[in-house]
Design a protein around this motif. Sequence first.
Motif, PDB file in Angstrom:
ATOM      1  N   LEU A 367       0.831  -1.204   0.000  1.00  9.94           N
ATOM      2  CA  LEU A 367       0.000   0.000   0.000  1.00  9.94           C
ATOM      3  C   LEU A 367       0.862   1.249   0.000  1.00  9.94           C
ATOM      4  O   LEU A 367       1.825   1.363   0.767  1.00  9.94           O
ATOM      5  N   ALA A 368       0.505   2.208  -0.858  1.00 13.27           N
ATOM      6  CA  ALA A 368       1.103   3.540  -0.839  1.00 13.27           C
ATOM      7  C   ALA A 368      -0.028   4.553  -0.708  1.00 13.27           C
ATOM      8  O   ALA A 368      -1.084   4.396  -1.318  1.00 13.27           O
ATOM      9  N   VAL A 369       0.200   5.580   0.097  1.00 15.40           N
ATOM     10  CA  VAL A 369      -0.806   6.618   0.304  1.00 15.40           C
ATOM     11  C   VAL A 369      -0.346   7.884  -0.403  1.00 15.40           C
ATOM     12  O   VAL A 369       0.739   8.403  -0.120  1.00 15.40           O
ATOM     13  N   MET A 370      -1.169   8.362  -1.330  1.00 18.52           N
ATOM     14  CA  MET A 370      -0.894   9.616  -2.022  1.00 18.52           C
ATOM     15  C   MET A 370      -1.614  10.730  -1.265  1.00 18.52           C
ATOM     16  O   MET A 370      -2.842  10.779  -1.230  1.00 18.52           O
ATOM     17  N   MET A 392       2.692   6.483  -8.972  1.00 16.29           N
ATOM     18  CA  MET A 392       2.979   5.927  -7.649  1.00 16.29           C
ATOM     19  C   MET A 392       2.765   4.415  -7.640  1.00 16.29           C
ATOM     20  O   MET A 392       3.519   3.678  -7.000  1.00 16.29           O
ATOM     21  N   LEU A 393       1.749   3.943  -8.375  1.00 12.61           N
ATOM     22  CA  LEU A 393       1.516   2.508  -8.475  1.00 12.61           C
ATOM     23  C   LEU A 393       2.700   1.819  -9.149  1.00 12.61           C
ATOM     24  O   LEU A 393       3.142   0.742  -8.721  1.00 12.61           O
ATOM     25  N   VAL A 394       3.233   2.438 -10.195  1.00 14.93           N
ATOM     26  CA  VAL A 394       4.409   1.885 -10.880  1.00 14.93           C
ATOM     27  C   VAL A 394       5.598   1.838  -9.932  1.00 14.93           C
ATOM     28  O   VAL A 394       6.336   0.844  -9.878  1.00 14.93           O
ATOM     29  N   GLN A 395       5.800   2.913  -9.160  1.00 17.58           N
ATOM     30  CA  GLN A 395       6.896   2.936  -8.182  1.00 17.58           C
ATOM     31  C   GLN A 395       6.734   1.837  -7.136  1.00 17.58           C
ATOM     32  O   GLN A 395       7.710   1.198  -6.733  1.00 17.58           O
ATOM     33  N   LEU A 396       5.504   1.626  -6.695  1.00 15.03           N
ATOM     34  CA  LEU A 396       5.241   0.612  -5.678  1.00 15.03           C
ATOM     35  C   LEU A 396       5.574  -0.781  -6.212  1.00 15.03           C
ATOM     36  O   LEU A 396       6.208  -1.597  -5.529  1.00 15.03           O
ATOM     37  N   HIS A 422      -1.818  -1.415  -4.054  1.00 13.25           N
ATOM     38  CA  HIS A 422      -2.913  -0.482  -3.851  1.00 13.25           C
ATOM     39  C   HIS A 422      -2.348   0.923  -3.606  1.00 13.25           C
ATOM     40  O   HIS A 422      -1.465   1.096  -2.756  1.00 13.25           O
ATOM     41  N   VAL A 423      -2.881   1.898  -4.304  1.00 14.25           N
ATOM     42  CA  VAL A 423      -2.577   3.303  -4.045  1.00 14.25           C
ATOM     43  C   VAL A 423      -3.891   3.977  -3.675  1.00 14.25           C
ATOM     44  O   VAL A 423      -4.865   3.902  -4.424  1.00 14.25           O
ATOM     45  N   ALA A 430      -1.750   8.239   8.093  1.00  8.01           N
ATOM     46  CA  ALA A 430      -1.924   7.299   9.203  1.00  8.01           C
ATOM     47  C   ALA A 430      -3.368   6.815   9.300  1.00  8.01           C
ATOM     48  O   ALA A 430      -3.628   5.615   9.435  1.00  8.01           O
ATOM     49  N   THR A 431      -4.319   7.749   9.202  1.00  7.98           N
ATOM     50  CA  THR A 431      -5.730   7.372   9.269  1.00  7.98           C
ATOM     51  C   THR A 431      -6.095   6.448   8.117  1.00  7.98           C
ATOM     52  O   THR A 431      -6.836   5.473   8.284  1.00  7.98           O
ATOM     53  N   ALA A 432      -5.565   6.745   6.928  1.00  2.00           N
ATOM     54  CA  ALA A 432      -5.851   5.922   5.756  1.00  2.00           C
ATOM     55  C   ALA A 432      -5.331   4.497   5.939  1.00  2.00           C
ATOM     56  O   ALA A 432      -6.002   3.522   5.590  1.00  2.00           O
ATOM     57  N   ILE A 433      -4.139   4.354   6.510  1.00  2.00           N
ATOM     58  CA  ILE A 433      -3.561   3.021   6.733  1.00  2.00           C
ATOM     59  C   ILE A 433      -4.379   2.249   7.754  1.00  2.00           C
ATOM     60  O   ILE A 433      -4.699   1.065   7.558  1.00  2.00           O
TER      61      ILE A 433
END
Length: 485
Positions: A367-370, A392-396, A422-423, A430-433
């Motif tokens: 998971l990455a959060v934008m 960001m998805l490609v980077q992940l 997942h992006v 923090a809340t998103a995670i």
Amino acid sequence: MATEGKPSKGPLEAGDVVDGFMLEERTHQGGMASLWRVKRLDGTDTMPLIMKVPRIKGGDDPTTIVGFEVEQMILPTLTGPHVPRFVANGDFTGQPYIVMERIAGPSLKARLDEAPIPVEDVRQIGCKVATALHDLHRQHVVHLDVKPSNIMFRDSGEAVLIDFGLSRHERLPDLLEEEFELPMGTAPYMSPEQVQFVRNDPRSDLFALGVMLYHLVTGERPFGNPTSVRGLRQRLYKDPEPVRTLRADCPPWLQEIILRCLEVNPAKRHQSAAQLAFDLQNPDQVVLTQRAERSSRRGTLKTMQRWFSSMGAEPAGDASITTQTSRSPIVLVAVDVAGAEAALLEAIQITVQRVMQTSPGARLACLAVMKVNRIGMDELTEKDGSSKHVNMLVQLKHWARPLVAALALPPDAAQDTRVTFHVIEAPDAATAIVEYARRNQVDHIVMGARSSSMLRRYLGSVSAQVVAESNCTVTVVRAPAVAED
């Protein structure tokens, strides 16, 4: 009138009082039990109540008696939103009954009667039921009678499992196994291992959920409604008709999920209800195999081979409910692919690899959060016109490539380890995670923490907030310290 401590002298009627509960209205009359809406005479009710009273045929019906004793034993041990709250019970020395919370919402049977129903409705129902099953399995119980009439929905939307008369609690005596020598369950929904007298595998409930999903999509039962043990055994070697041959607009990912639930070998199904719920939550991440492409049943030769194998097959059933659930966790790795230092990113990879190697049935979600502004005034494209989300998805995926290679994950392994990406866009990482982990029943979060600084100590860190607010294990990784000259 039934009185406290004494058996009823005849059939119960509205207005009777049993141990301080007044019977107001009979809401259901079934073959095994009657349900009565009741209230306490002392007026201390804090929720609507229902009383379940077994129907004793001729005074000696072992199935009814033992099943009722099983439910009396198991229901008081269960907690949470996915089961009715236990209130009181009475045994067979007086008037047998169980008083529990009355669920106001409908059962799933009404939707089954409407089948086939829209695919999105099937997805949502399946996700809610799988979530409820995961909560039950974590309490050491396999339901073993998952069917539409045993699934209800609260007004808030959560699925509620009812009727634990055939269930198995791994820490309590299995009265049904001790008393009976025939498979126990409801014929259309019984798993192959139940037919083989295995009662301790939580993946049996996933098979039953697969039967319901199949019926909701197609309007037909995958294995009919057999009335004999011989008919039940056919599911050990006969395939159901592929879903998409009965409903052309069924997407491949949904056929993949349903046929996987209906695999004869439990090791080829999802390894936990949480993993099934995860796939239903994230259909775009479902890995498609030959199941998704299947357009007909297996041929006669293959069916005969499976029949011969089933004749001498010994069911596994060696793992406990807790063992099977715990060895198939969902691991979430939260990665700041845009801002973290290379040393920290590498340290996270190493930690995740160690975690995954200790749990061969684990599911890994990267998971990455934008980060976006709360008022929605963000620029979502780069200067070159490309999408920030896609980049960001490609980077992940690029970050995870060495990890996937190190784990040597096959596309359709028996233990079915999976990696998904997942992006998500959110103003607060923090809340998103934390919310993502709760929504997807994550068991373990792995994330990095940057080097300390005065600003971070003053404002707090994302990792500290995740640790404080998560309801699962959190591993925080730091980059190795570099020795100074």
